[in-house]
Design a protein around this motif. Sequence first.
Motif, mmCIF file in Angstrom:
data_model
loop_
_atom_site.group_PDB
_atom_site.id
_atom_site.type_symbol
_atom_site.label_atom_id
_atom_site.label_comp_id
_atom_site.label_asym_id
_atom_site.label_seq_id
_atom_site.Cartn_x
_atom_site.Cartn_y
_atom_site.Cartn_z
ATOM 1 N N GLY A 8 -18.685 2.340 49.665
ATOM 2 C CA GLY A 8 -20.029 2.909 49.671
ATOM 3 C C GLY A 8 -20.325 3.803 50.854
ATOM 4 N N LEU A 9 -19.290 4.205 51.592
ATOM 5 C CA LEU A 9 -19.503 5.075 52.741
ATOM 6 C C LEU A 9 -19.800 6.503 52.271
ATOM 7 N N PRO A 10 -20.674 7.216 52.974
ATOM 8 C CA PRO A 10 -21.025 8.603 52.598
ATOM 9 C C PRO A 10 -19.920 9.568 53.032
ATOM 10 N N VAL A 11 -18.846 9.617 52.270
ATOM 11 C CA VAL A 11 -17.665 10.382 52.664
ATOM 12 C C VAL A 11 -17.991 11.857 52.877
ATOM 13 N N ALA A 12 -18.688 12.462 51.924
ATOM 14 C CA ALA A 12 -19.013 13.893 52.032
ATOM 15 C C ALA A 12 -19.860 14.169 53.269
ATOM 16 N N ARG A 13 -20.823 13.282 53.532
ATOM 17 C CA ARG A 13 -21.685 13.479 54.696
ATOM 18 C C ARG A 13 -20.887 13.377 55.994
ATOM 19 N N VAL A 14 -19.962 12.429 56.040
ATOM 20 C CA VAL A 14 -19.122 12.283 57.219
ATOM 21 C C VAL A 14 -18.307 13.547 57.464
ATOM 22 N N ARG A 15 -17.736 14.099 56.390
ATOM 23 C CA ARG A 15 -16.928 15.312 56.531
ATOM 24 C C ARG A 15 -17.777 16.491 57.021
ATOM 25 N N VAL A 16 -18.987 16.608 56.513
ATOM 26 C CA VAL A 16 -19.860 17.688 56.978
ATOM 27 C C VAL A 16 -20.164 17.510 58.464
ATOM 28 N N LEU A 17 -20.490 16.304 58.869
ATOM 29 C CA LEU A 17 -20.878 16.054 60.258
ATOM 30 C C LEU A 17 -19.732 16.301 61.230
ATOM 31 N N VAL A 18 -18.502 15.904 60.874
ATOM 32 C CA VAL A 18 -17.395 16.107 61.815
ATOM 33 C C VAL A 18 -17.111 17.595 62.012
ATOM 34 N N TYR A 19 -17.272 18.383 60.959
ATOM 35 C CA TYR A 19 -17.053 19.826 61.116
ATOM 36 C C TYR A 19 -18.197 20.488 61.874
ATOM 37 N N VAL A 20 -19.400 19.971 61.731
ATOM 38 C CA VAL A 20 -20.518 20.478 62.521
ATOM 39 C C VAL A 20 -20.289 20.147 63.996
ATOM 40 N N ILE A 21 -19.850 18.930 64.288
ATOM 41 C CA ILE A 21 -19.552 18.541 65.668
ATOM 42 C C ILE A 21 -18.496 19.460 66.257
#
Length: 321
Positions: A207-220
């Motif tokens: 249930g982890l928000p995989v897509a959101r995590v990927r967006v955030l790491v690239y923003v970082i």
Amino acid sequence: MTTFGLAVPRWRVDRAGAPIVLGLVVLAGAAVFGGSFAGGQNLGNIALDASYLLLIATGMTFVILSGGIDLSVGSLLALSGVLTAYGARWGTLTAVALPLAVCAVFGVVNGLLIGRARIAPFIVTLAALLFARGFAFAVADEGNRVYIIPAGLTLTRLGQARWLGLGAPVWLALAVFAGGLVLLNLTRFGQATFAVGDNQEAAELMGLPVARVRVLVYVISAVLTGVAGVLVAAQTQSGLPTIGEGRELEAIAAVVIGGTLLSGGAGSLSGTLAGVLLLKVIQNLINQVGTLTAYYQQVVSGTFLVVVVLIQLRLARRRRV
């Protein structure tokens, strides 16, 4: 050890290759070159040079831990520097906000294409590399114009200031690094980053928000690269569209040398710090020799990359025995 219900990865001996080699190289450099290497001024120069790479490599660590790669950081560094110098005519606030906002947009687009559209990170960030470099040259009138940052601007004074004997960018990079440690090891987002990189399918089932995590790491990654570009421009009082070439490979090398797996799911920011320092110390030692060209830096850095990885593999085998 657990935090917020998720496991915090422990320090592992098989990722100690970079710190071990770094210690040996520093001792050897001090023994051979003495004060010219181990003196305060030279060590301060190493720290200043390493601070820009540390910012980029910190963001790259999040990306690689999540199972991705970011080839756009070198071009984003150049674009950020050009936009900083371009925006300096309207003051420090615009000079900082403009490049960071543009870099954040690049990060969001990269993350959405990778996380939502499921396009390979290599393809997406390669396209971003080309786009950002072209954008930087376009802003700089195809490279024919160099924007100069006024010496009296607050941003310039910050980029060239020294606190307690070290350049201000060093302290800013260390503050960002400390924040990265907290974010990676003491938050649910950090642990989700490990989980996504280790096994995306399992992370989705959890249930982890995989897509959101990927967006955030690239923003970082993009924003931290933008910060590095701002500091480089402030330190040099200019923005050049040609800087940053090959910096993406250097950042990836620092992360891998630090023990982070390119496949994702395992690694640490402390290892990345050791990897950054190792690369910069090696480059400084080559400069101490004086007779070797910059091309030999790449040869020696590549050799040390192999050596450190071999040491880590050896330590990993001994740990399993």
